[in-house]
Structures are given as C-alpha cells and as structure tokens.
Design an enzyme around this catalytic site. Structure first.
Site, PDB file in Angstrom:
ATOM      1  N   LYS A 171      -0.926  -9.445   2.679  1.00 30.09           N
ATOM      2  CA  LYS A 171      -0.389  -8.978   3.716  1.00 30.09           C
ATOM      3  C   LYS A 171      -1.128  -8.041   4.675  1.00 30.09           C
ATOM      4  CE  LYS A 171       3.230  -5.968   3.737  1.00 30.09           C
ATOM      5  NZ  LYS A 171       2.919  -4.875   4.611  1.00 30.09           N
ATOM      6  N   ASP A 210       0.736  -1.244  -0.102  1.00 26.61           N
ATOM      7  CA  ASP A 210       0.176  -0.144   0.003  1.00 26.61           C
ATOM      8  C   ASP A 210       0.937   1.103   0.002  1.00 26.61           C
ATOM      9  OD1 ASP A 210       0.828  -0.174   2.499  1.00 26.61           O
ATOM     10  OD2 ASP A 210      -1.119   0.038   3.406  1.00 26.61           O
ATOM     11  N   SER A 211       2.219   0.987  -0.161  1.00 25.13           N
ATOM     12  CA  SER A 211       3.140   2.073  -0.272  1.00 25.13           C
ATOM     13  C   SER A 211       2.909   2.752  -1.680  1.00 25.13           C
ATOM     14  CB  SER A 211       4.499   1.716  -0.050  1.00 25.13           C
ATOM     15  OG  SER A 211       4.951   0.462  -0.988  1.00 25.13           O
ATOM     16  N   ASP A 257      -0.895  -6.037  -0.521  1.00 28.38           N
ATOM     17  CA  ASP A 257      -1.235  -5.600   0.874  1.00 28.38           C
ATOM     18  C   ASP A 257      -2.764  -5.096   0.826  1.00 28.38           C
ATOM     19  OD1 ASP A 257       0.180  -4.894   2.949  1.00 28.38           O
ATOM     20  OD2 ASP A 257       1.307  -3.138   2.013  1.00 28.38           O
ATOM     21  N   GLU A 311       9.440  -4.439  10.609  1.00 28.44           N
ATOM     22  CA  GLU A 311       9.786  -3.165  10.075  1.00 28.44           C
ATOM     23  C   GLU A 311      10.217  -2.133  11.155  1.00 28.44           C
ATOM     24  OE1 GLU A 311       6.932  -1.104   7.554  1.00 28.44           O
ATOM     25  OE2 GLU A 311       8.212   0.815   7.348  1.00 28.44           O
ATOM     26  N   GLU A 341      -1.405  -5.607   8.379  1.00 23.85           N
ATOM     27  CA  GLU A 341      -0.452  -5.151   9.457  1.00 23.85           C
ATOM     28  C   GLU A 341      -0.925  -5.429  11.133  1.00 23.85           C
ATOM     29  OE1 GLU A 341       0.052  -0.941   8.983  1.00 23.85           O
ATOM     30  OE2 GLU A 341       0.807  -1.364   7.135  1.00 23.85           O
TER      31      GLU A 341
HETATM   32  O1  KIV Z   1       3.703  -1.178   1.680  1.00 24.83           O
HETATM   33  C1  KIV Z   1       4.624  -1.534   1.512  1.00 24.83           C
HETATM   34  O2  KIV Z   1       5.397  -1.197   0.640  1.00 24.83           O
HETATM   35  C2  KIV Z   1       4.916  -2.400   2.734  1.00 24.83           C
HETATM   36  C3  KIV Z   1       6.630  -2.448   3.021  1.00 24.83           C
HETATM   37  C4  KIV Z   1       7.533  -1.515   3.278  1.00 24.83           C
HETATM   38  C5  KIV Z   1       7.143  -3.895   3.599  1.00 24.83           C
HETATM   39  O3  KIV Z   1       4.555  -2.610   3.732  1.00 24.83           O
END
Ligand code: KIV
Length: 275
Positions: free
Chosen positions: A124, A55-56, A94, A193, A126
């Site tokens: 993924k 989600d970056s 994500d 992280e 969090e």
């Molecule tokens: O969203 C992302 O790119 C991440 C990485 C920093 C692990 O969660």
C-alpha cells in the site's frame, strides 16, 4: 441499508480477484490492521478478509506520534510475523515514508522486498497522481498495489493536522481525480481515509476497483480500522469513526492486577501448578 448474508464457512483464500468479486456481489470487505502473529491468527480465524501491516505500527507498537520514522525493515519484520499467523486473509504491507517517493526503481525494489522477504501479497502506498507511474511499474511487474487517498498520515507535516480531507470542492475534485488515476495505473483497491461520506460514495460508485474506508462512511466497498482502537486497547484516540467492539484495556488491566495480587499474596503458583 442493504444486508448481505455472507458465508462464514467460506475459507477460500482472499486474493485481488476475490476482492473484486466481493465488490461485484456487494459483499463488504472487512479489514483490520495487525502487527504480530498472535493477533493476526485470531483475526484470520474469525474470517477477516484483509490484514494490513500498516505503518501505524509506528504509533501502535513503537509509541510514536507520527508514522514518518517507520522503516522498511520494521514493516518487513512485522509482516513476516503476521504471515506466520495467517492462512486465508490477504496480507497487505504498507510502504513507509521515503521508500517509494524517490524513484520508480527504488519503489519497485522496496515493494519487491515486502513480497519476497516478508511474504506480503500486496503493498500500500499513499498518494495519487504523484505516485501513478510507480503504481504502473509495480503492477505491470506483478506487484499488486493498494492506493491510499484522503487523509494520508505520511503527509502530516505538509498539512499540519489530521483534519477531514475533501471538504472543499478543490480538494474533493483532486481526490476524485487521484482515485481515477490510481485505478488507471493498475491499483487493485484504494483506502479512503477521513473524507465526507458523500465523496466516498461518489468515488466508490465511479470506480471498478473496491474502496476501503476508514472514517469515510458506510458506502465504501469495505472498512478498515486500526485494531487497537477498535478493540479498546487505546482509549485516548477517540475520533467519531472508531467504534469500540471490546474493552481490552480494562480486561488486560484487571487480569494483570489480579495476577499481581496473587503473586504478592503467595497465591500463585499453587502446588498443582508446580512440578
Ligand atoms: O497504517 C495504517 O494502519 C493505515 C490504515 C489506517 C489504513 O494506513
């Protein structure tokens, strides 16, 4: 540090099982983020094991300050694009903020969309204990889940800063406990992280599943970086854990300036480049 001579011609598809085998064999997992087919294809052909459609993308693609506004449909869109460029790497998508926190049913349905519509091999999430039940439901129903502990960017407004996590005993104990709970709930790997390397090492040694670090030191089972940081496309973000493996910003800027000059000077295109 121990060196592992890996087989560059190994084109076996990367799966959760293969990641587990890599941990057992002490072969490090090399992961990067990607958000489109062109970049994903380059990474896949170079042999990257795991590609995260993070989600970056909110920061990288959309120019936002946080990842909070990113939507499930946006991650689906970018995951589909990445899937079109990838043959070997495992692609993990994500789950954006508010797509898994509300209920297990909601989390399961949204994770299912990332697999069915976008083609991701895993998702993924969090968080630790608080999401364990959702991880269990998804895993038991065939959706592989990667955890994410330590600095969790979706909680930025709760913590108020992107400081290192786990630097005091209470926080470190909580991260250790969360890691165990995620493993027990069925997660196949955990991103760690921005935590002290000693804590990351302790967690890595205590888990059966692999850890993938970002700012968590050299003792994790693998490493991940946001590709625009690591290839020097973004230069204003300079935490100590980012190593620049290329200076793409300069290369692109030089190329564009050269093109601009050629167009202005009527040097491009020439007749050989015309029909
Ligand atoms: O969203 C992302 O790119 C991440 C990485 C920093 C692990 O969660």
């Amino acid at each position: 540090m121990e060196k592992f001579s890996y087989n560059k011609t190994d084109r076996r598809k990367v799966t959760t099982l293969r990641l587990q085998e890599m941990k057992t064999n002490k072969e490090k997992i090399a992961a990067l983020t990607a958000y489109d087919a062109v970049i994903a294809k380059i990474f896949d052909e170079a042999g990257i094991d795991l590609i995260l459609v993070g989600d970056s993308l909110g920061n990288v693609v959309q120019g936002l300050d946080t990842t909070i506004p990113v939507t499930l449909d946006q991650v689906i869109y970018h995951t589909k694009a990445v899937m079109n460029g990838v043959k070997r790497a495992m692609v993990v998508a994500d789950m954006p903020f508010m797509t898994y926190q509300i209920s297990s049913e909601d989390a399961f349905f949204n994770a299912g969309r990332l697999m069915k519509e976008a083609g991701a091999a895993a998702v993924k999430l969090e968080g630790g204990e608080i999401i364990a039940e959702k991880v269990r439901v998804m895993t038991e129903s065939g959706i592989p889940v990667m955890g994410h502990l330590g600095l969790t960017p979706q909680s930025i407004h709760r913590f108020g800063s992107y400081r290192t996590r786990g630097t005091n005993k209470e926080e470190a104990d909580k991260i250790k406990k969360d890691a165990k709970v995620l493993e027990e709930a069925g997660a196949f790997a955990i991103v760690l992280e921005k935590i002290p390397y000693q804590l990351a090492q302790e967690i890595t040694d205590s888990l059966y599943i692999p850890t993938i670090g970002i700012g968590a030191g050299p003792y994790c089972d693998g490493q991940i970086l946001v590709y625009t940081d690591m290839l020097g496309l973004t230069t204003e973000f300079t935490p100590r854990f980012v190593r620049h493996y290329a200076r793409l910003r300069e290369i692109i800027s030089d190329g564009v300036s050269h093109y601009l000059e050629d167009v202005k000077d009527n040097e491009f295109p020439n007749l050989d480049e015309s029909y």
